[in-house]
Design a protein around this motif. Structure first.
Motif, PDB file in Angstrom:
ATOM      1  N   ALA A 184       0.807  -1.218   0.000  1.00 27.01           N
ATOM      2  CA  ALA A 184       0.000   0.000   0.000  1.00 27.01           C
ATOM      3  C   ALA A 184       0.841   1.269   0.000  1.00 27.01           C
ATOM      4  O   ALA A 184       0.326   2.348  -0.288  1.00 27.01           O
ATOM      5  N   ARG A 185       2.135   1.143   0.319  1.00 22.76           N
ATOM      6  CA  ARG A 185       2.998   2.330   0.398  1.00 22.76           C
ATOM      7  C   ARG A 185       4.316   2.061  -0.307  1.00 22.76           C
ATOM      8  O   ARG A 185       4.979   1.059  -0.009  1.00 22.76           O
ATOM      9  N   PRO A 186       4.707   2.934  -1.220  1.00 22.63           N
ATOM     10  CA  PRO A 186       5.944   2.696  -1.990  1.00 22.63           C
ATOM     11  C   PRO A 186       7.181   2.489  -1.129  1.00 22.63           C
ATOM     12  O   PRO A 186       8.014   1.639  -1.451  1.00 22.63           O
ATOM     13  N   ASP A 187       7.327   3.226  -0.030  1.00 22.79           N
ATOM     14  CA  ASP A 187       8.509   3.057   0.814  1.00 22.79           C
ATOM     15  C   ASP A 187       8.534   1.681   1.461  1.00 22.79           C
ATOM     16  O   ASP A 187       9.582   1.081   1.643  1.00 22.79           O
ATOM     17  N   ARG A 188       7.375   1.152   1.773  1.00 15.47           N
ATOM     18  CA  ARG A 188       7.298  -0.185   2.378  1.00 15.47           C
ATOM     19  C   ARG A 188       7.400  -1.281   1.329  1.00 15.47           C
ATOM     20  O   ARG A 188       7.911  -2.369   1.608  1.00 15.47           O
ATOM     21  N   LEU A 189       6.921  -1.018   0.136  1.00 15.45           N
ATOM     22  CA  LEU A 189       7.003  -1.998  -0.945  1.00 15.45           C
ATOM     23  C   LEU A 189       8.458  -2.312  -1.258  1.00 15.45           C
ATOM     24  O   LEU A 189       8.818  -3.467  -1.486  1.00 15.45           O
ATOM     25  N   ALA A 190       9.299  -1.309  -1.241  1.00 14.96           N
ATOM     26  CA  ALA A 190      10.736  -1.521  -1.480  1.00 14.96           C
ATOM     27  C   ALA A 190      11.325  -2.445  -0.418  1.00 14.96           C
ATOM     28  O   ALA A 190      12.159  -3.300  -0.719  1.00 14.96           O
ATOM     29  N   LYS A 191      10.888  -2.308   0.826  1.00 19.00           N
ATOM     30  CA  LYS A 191      11.374  -3.180   1.910  1.00 19.00           C
ATOM     31  C   LYS A 191      10.913  -4.621   1.678  1.00 19.00           C
ATOM     32  O   LYS A 191      11.660  -5.570   1.937  1.00 19.00           O
ATOM     33  N   LEU A 192       9.685  -4.796   1.197  1.00 21.76           N
ATOM     34  CA  LEU A 192       9.184  -6.140   0.891  1.00 21.76           C
ATOM     35  C   LEU A 192      10.003  -6.768  -0.228  1.00 21.76           C
ATOM     36  O   LEU A 192      10.389  -7.933  -0.139  1.00 21.76           O
ATOM     37  N   GLN A 193      10.297  -5.990  -1.249  1.00 21.78           N
ATOM     38  CA  GLN A 193      11.101  -6.510  -2.347  1.00 21.78           C
ATOM     39  C   GLN A 193      12.489  -6.919  -1.853  1.00 21.78           C
ATOM     40  O   GLN A 193      12.975  -8.005  -2.182  1.00 21.78           O
ATOM     41  N   ASP A 194      13.106  -6.081  -1.052  1.00 19.87           N
ATOM     42  CA  ASP A 194      14.424  -6.409  -0.502  1.00 19.87           C
ATOM     43  C   ASP A 194      14.368  -7.673   0.351  1.00 19.87           C
ATOM     44  O   ASP A 194      15.265  -8.516   0.301  1.00 19.87           O
ATOM     45  N   PHE A 195      13.321  -7.820   1.127  1.00 21.17           N
ATOM     46  CA  PHE A 195      13.134  -9.005   1.973  1.00 21.17           C
ATOM     47  C   PHE A 195      13.027 -10.254   1.104  1.00 21.17           C
ATOM     48  O   PHE A 195      13.658 -11.275   1.380  1.00 21.17           O
TER      49      PHE A 195
END
Length: 102
Positions: A68-79
């Motif tokens: 839902a949030r671009p800044d958090r989506l990047a963290k999910l991708q990195d994970f």
């Protein structure tokens, strides 16, 4: 005196224990939703910390919160890259789909 904590300080410290695998899935999901509602910069990290202890429904809540949030989506991708679930160049739609397979 000591400065008052920011608006997210309490949830960022109080909610993570509710995410643990010792809690029922409904309780975990409620904690995910409550934590995701805050702007604290550590929300994504906190949500991903207990990934292994989440069942499919709670993982879905986490992924939806992070997508839902671009800044958090990047963290999910990195994970996902760190876990070996995806390659770094994986398109976002595949990232979301892979969330429910792993």
């Amino acid at each position: 005196g000591r400065p008052a904590p920011g608006p997210c300080a309490a949830p960022a410290t109080a909610l993570p224990p509710a995410l643990g695998p010792q809690n029922p899935p409904d309780f975990q999901a409620a904690a995910v939703r409550a934590l995701a509602a805050h702007d604290h910069p550590k929300v994504a990290e906190l949500l991903l910390t207990h990934w292994e202890g989440y069942g499919p429904a709670v993982r879905r809540e986490v992924v939806e919160a992070l997508c839902a949030r671009p800044d958090r989506l990047a963290k999910l991708q990195d994970f996902y890259v760190a876990k070996g679930f995806i390659q770094k160049a994986t398109p976002i739609d595949e990232l979301y789909t892979n969330a429910f397979i792993k």
